[in-house]
Design an enzyme around this catalytic site. Structure first.
Site, PDB file in Angstrom:
ATOM      1  N   SER A  22       0.849  -1.195   0.000  1.00 39.11           N
ATOM      2  CA  SER A  22       0.000   0.000   0.000  1.00 39.11           C
ATOM      3  C   SER A  22       0.886   1.247   0.000  1.00 39.11           C
ATOM      4  CB  SER A  22      -0.876  -0.040   1.255  1.00 39.11           C
ATOM      5  OG  SER A  22      -2.009   0.776   1.120  1.00 39.11           O
ATOM      6  N   CYS A  25       3.644   7.332   2.524  1.00 39.12           N
ATOM      7  CA  CYS A  25       4.518   8.509   2.548  1.00 39.12           C
ATOM      8  C   CYS A  25       5.706   8.259   3.458  1.00 39.12           C
ATOM      9  CB  CYS A  25       3.757   9.712   3.105  1.00 39.12           C
ATOM     10  SG  CYS A  25       2.538  10.368   1.970  1.00 39.12           S
ATOM     11  N   GLN A  99       1.487   6.156  -6.929  1.00 41.44           N
ATOM     12  CA  GLN A  99       0.221   6.812  -6.591  1.00 41.44           C
ATOM     13  C   GLN A  99       0.360   8.297  -6.903  1.00 41.44           C
ATOM     14  OE1 GLN A  99      -1.034   7.471  -2.429  1.00 41.44           O
ATOM     15  NE2 GLN A  99      -2.972   6.485  -2.969  1.00 41.44           N
ATOM     16  N   TYR A 181      -7.808  14.209   0.454  1.00 36.03           N
ATOM     17  CA  TYR A 181      -6.962  15.037  -0.406  1.00 36.03           C
ATOM     18  C   TYR A 181      -7.802  15.652  -1.532  1.00 36.03           C
ATOM     19  CZ  TYR A 181      -3.397  13.159   2.563  1.00 36.03           C
ATOM     20  OH  TYR A 181      -2.677  12.849   3.680  1.00 36.03           O
ATOM     21  N   ARG A 229      -7.685   4.977  -5.912  1.00 37.94           N
ATOM     22  CA  ARG A 229      -7.960   4.771  -4.478  1.00 37.94           C
ATOM     23  C   ARG A 229      -9.061   5.726  -4.058  1.00 37.94           C
ATOM     24  NH1 ARG A 229      -4.116   3.756   0.759  1.00 37.94           N
ATOM     25  NH2 ARG A 229      -4.426   1.639   0.017  1.00 37.94           N
ATOM     26  N   ARG A 323       1.170  -1.033   7.236  1.00 36.64           N
ATOM     27  CA  ARG A 323       2.032  -1.100   8.424  1.00 36.64           C
ATOM     28  C   ARG A 323       2.632  -2.478   8.650  1.00 36.64           C
ATOM     29  NH1 ARG A 323      -2.514   1.652  11.951  1.00 36.64           N
ATOM     30  NH2 ARG A 323      -3.652   0.489  10.361  1.00 36.64           N
TER      31      ARG A 323
HETATM   32  C1  LIG Z   1       3.514   5.670   7.184  1.00 42.58           C
HETATM   33  C2  LIG Z   1       2.235   5.646   6.390  1.00 42.58           C
HETATM   34  C3  LIG Z   1       2.137   6.435   5.255  1.00 42.58           C
HETATM   35  C4  LIG Z   1       0.973   6.396   4.461  1.00 42.58           C
HETATM   36  N1  LIG Z   1       0.930   7.111   3.287  1.00 42.58           N
HETATM   37  C5  LIG Z   1      -0.101   6.915   2.434  1.00 42.58           C
HETATM   38  C6  LIG Z   1      -0.067   7.446   1.127  1.00 42.58           C
HETATM   39  O1  LIG Z   1       0.910   8.049   0.696  1.00 42.58           O
HETATM   40  N2  LIG Z   1      -1.153   7.237   0.318  1.00 42.58           N
HETATM   41  C7  LIG Z   1      -2.242   6.522   0.750  1.00 42.58           C
HETATM   42  O2  LIG Z   1      -3.189   6.367  -0.015  1.00 42.58           O
HETATM   43  N3  LIG Z   1      -2.271   5.977   1.974  1.00 42.58           N
HETATM   44  C8  LIG Z   1      -1.236   6.136   2.808  1.00 42.58           C
HETATM   45  N4  LIG Z   1      -1.230   5.501   4.028  1.00 42.58           N
HETATM   46  C9  LIG Z   1      -2.345   4.593   4.356  1.00 42.58           C
HETATM   47  C10 LIG Z   1      -1.981   3.156   3.988  1.00 42.58           C
HETATM   48  O3  LIG Z   1      -1.728   3.024   2.602  1.00 42.58           O
HETATM   49  C11 LIG Z   1      -3.096   2.181   4.409  1.00 42.58           C
HETATM   50  O4  LIG Z   1      -4.250   2.479   3.656  1.00 42.58           O
HETATM   51  C12 LIG Z   1      -3.399   2.257   5.906  1.00 42.58           C
HETATM   52  O5  LIG Z   1      -2.204   2.323   6.662  1.00 42.58           O
HETATM   53  C13 LIG Z   1      -4.210   1.044   6.368  1.00 42.58           C
HETATM   54  O6  LIG Z   1      -3.523  -0.160   6.082  1.00 42.58           O
HETATM   55  P1  LIG Z   1      -2.692  -0.973   7.231  1.00 42.58           P
HETATM   56  O7  LIG Z   1      -3.668  -1.287   8.341  1.00 42.58           O
HETATM   57  O8  LIG Z   1      -2.222  -2.216   6.511  1.00 42.58           O
HETATM   58  O9  LIG Z   1      -1.584  -0.120   7.706  1.00 42.58           O
HETATM   59  C14 LIG Z   1      -0.102   5.559   4.847  1.00 42.58           C
HETATM   60  C15 LIG Z   1       0.003   4.801   6.019  1.00 42.58           C
HETATM   61  C16 LIG Z   1       1.163   4.816   6.766  1.00 42.58           C
HETATM   62  C17 LIG Z   1       1.248   3.935   7.981  1.00 42.58           C
END
Ligand SMILES: Cc1cc2nc3c(=O)[nH]c(=O)nc-3n(C[C@H](O)[C@H](O)[C@H](O)COP(=O)(O)O)c2cc1C
Length: 356
Positions: A22, A25, A99, A181, A229, A323
């Site tokens: 996923s 950032c 993305q 966003y 997304r 994560r």
């Molecule tokens: C450090 C970090 C940075 C993230 N940056 C983005 C991003 O750039 N674009 C986005 O769509 N989601 C971003 N997310 C959200 C993740 O892509 C994901 O949708 C969210 O963490 C839930 O998934 P998880 O439970 O597996 O962490 C970010 C999440 C984390 C933890």
């Protein structure tokens, strides 16, 4: 046999499995340029066995970045800088994706570990743009309301970023319409109070997001996939809803978008969200069934059997992990072992591969 580790074909791209990285950032770039951190971070996740590695929200323009330290792709020099990363990801048998993003009113803020609040112009910040001049929250910058020429510029910035993504060697582009966003700000009636043809009815609020999707699809080669997304709900009464998401996804499908990546939230700071394992999977399931488009599920997917069940029960076509892949970049290799599937390990690591 594992469904999670069965290949997925979209257009001419074959993903070797359905575990996707996923976008995340890293807030670690200068002037939008990828550096050693991005190369090692993304490369490690490709080594770890994911089928697709999607780069973080990457600004289509400098003002479209969330923070001054986000990646960007607004010049040919940026495109060139990604080629080392995309080449390495492909060498591991994974697909490189990016993305493409514009942060709108959530732009010009700081990295979370520095508090995530507004960055002033003296510290490299700027005045963000948005559908309406409403700040996200206290401590966030007050955006300027966009005029027609700003709107056209955003479409053209996404188009140019798409062209550069191809030059950079990416094989998937994902348009970021989620998490509060810019494009999500247009979709939601809570952040879009416009009275022109970009505000009011659902059709009007979706006009810019759909124009961006159309421009990206036109610019991206026929044989390569485009993902979008979305935040499937704002989690607030009177906000963007799952029903709206199904409608939008059907329009995206008509435009030739290949997959909707179903996240949620991020538009308002005070939404009450019941976060638990797989909590967003019902969105991917509903959009897949009702809009007739492939979907990906994301959010608190951490266990191999949980991910396998999502695919084998037809709830989504792929899962995205964020994560959990920071905790363990080799999760896909471990999950394949636990599910009894055979994943190719990098030859350099063969001697560590567990055998059944
Ligand atoms: C450090 C970090 C940075 C993230 N940056 C983005 C991003 O750039 N674009 C986005 O769509 N989601 C971003 N997310 C959200 C993740 O892509 C994901 O949708 C969210 O963490 C839930 O998934 P998880 O439970 O597996 O962490 C970010 C999440 C984390 C933890």
């Amino acid at each position: 046999m594992s469904d999670l580790f069965s290949p997925l074909q979209i257009r001419d791209v074959e993903f070797k499995n359905r575990v996707f990285v996923s976008p995340m950032c890293q807030y670690s770039a200068e002037d939008g340029m990828p550096n050693d951190w991005h190369f090692v971070h993304l490369g490690a996740r490709a080594v770890g066995g994911a089928g697709l590695v999607i780069l973080e929200a990457t600004g289509v323009s400098p003002e479209g970045r969330i923070t001054p330290h986000d990646l960007g792709i607004w010049s040919d020099a940026h495109a060139e800088a990604y080629s080392r990363i995309t080449r390495f990801i492909k060498d591991q048998g994974a697909v490189p994706g990016v993305q493409l993003a514009h942060a709108g009113r959530k732009a010009s803020t700081d990295a979370p570990w520095r508090g995530g609040k507004a960055v002033g112009e003296n510290d490299g910040g700027w005045t963000p743009i948005a559908p309406s001049a409403i700040a996200f929250n206290e401590g966030f910058p007050l955006p300027r309301e966009m005029d027609e020429s700003d709107i056209q510029e955003v479409v053209e910035d996404f188009r140019a970023a798409t062209r550069r993504s191809l030059a950079a060697g990416f094989e998937v582009v994902e348009v970021h319409m989620a998490h509060g966003y810019l494009l999500h700000q247009f979709l939601s009636p809570l952040s879009n109070l416009r009275e022109d043809e970009y505000g009011g009815s659902l059709e009007n609020r979706a006009r810019l997001p759909l124009a961006v999707a159309r421009a990206v699809r036109e610019e991206w080669p026929e044989n390569l996939p485009v993902f979008v997304r979305i935040s499937a709900t704002d989690w607030v009464d009177g906000g963007w809803s799952l029903e709206d998401s199904v409608w939008l996804s059907a329009r995206l499908e008509e435009l030739g978008i290949d997959l909707v990546d179903c996240s949620s939230g991020g538009l308002v700071p005070n939404a009450s969200i019941n976060v638990e394992p797989s909590y967003q999977v019902p969105f991917a399931e509903e959009v897949r069934r009702e809009a007739g488009i492939a979907t990906a599920a994301v959010g608190l997917i951490t266990e191999p059997k949980q991910a396998e069940g999502i695919i084998s029960n037809g709830r989504a076509d792929a899962v995205l992990l964020a994560r959990e892949l920071l905790r363990d970049p080799h999760w896909p290799l471990r999950a394949a072992y636990e599910l009894g599937a055979d994943a190719d390990w990098p030859v350099q690591y063969e001697r560590a591969k567990p055998r059944h």
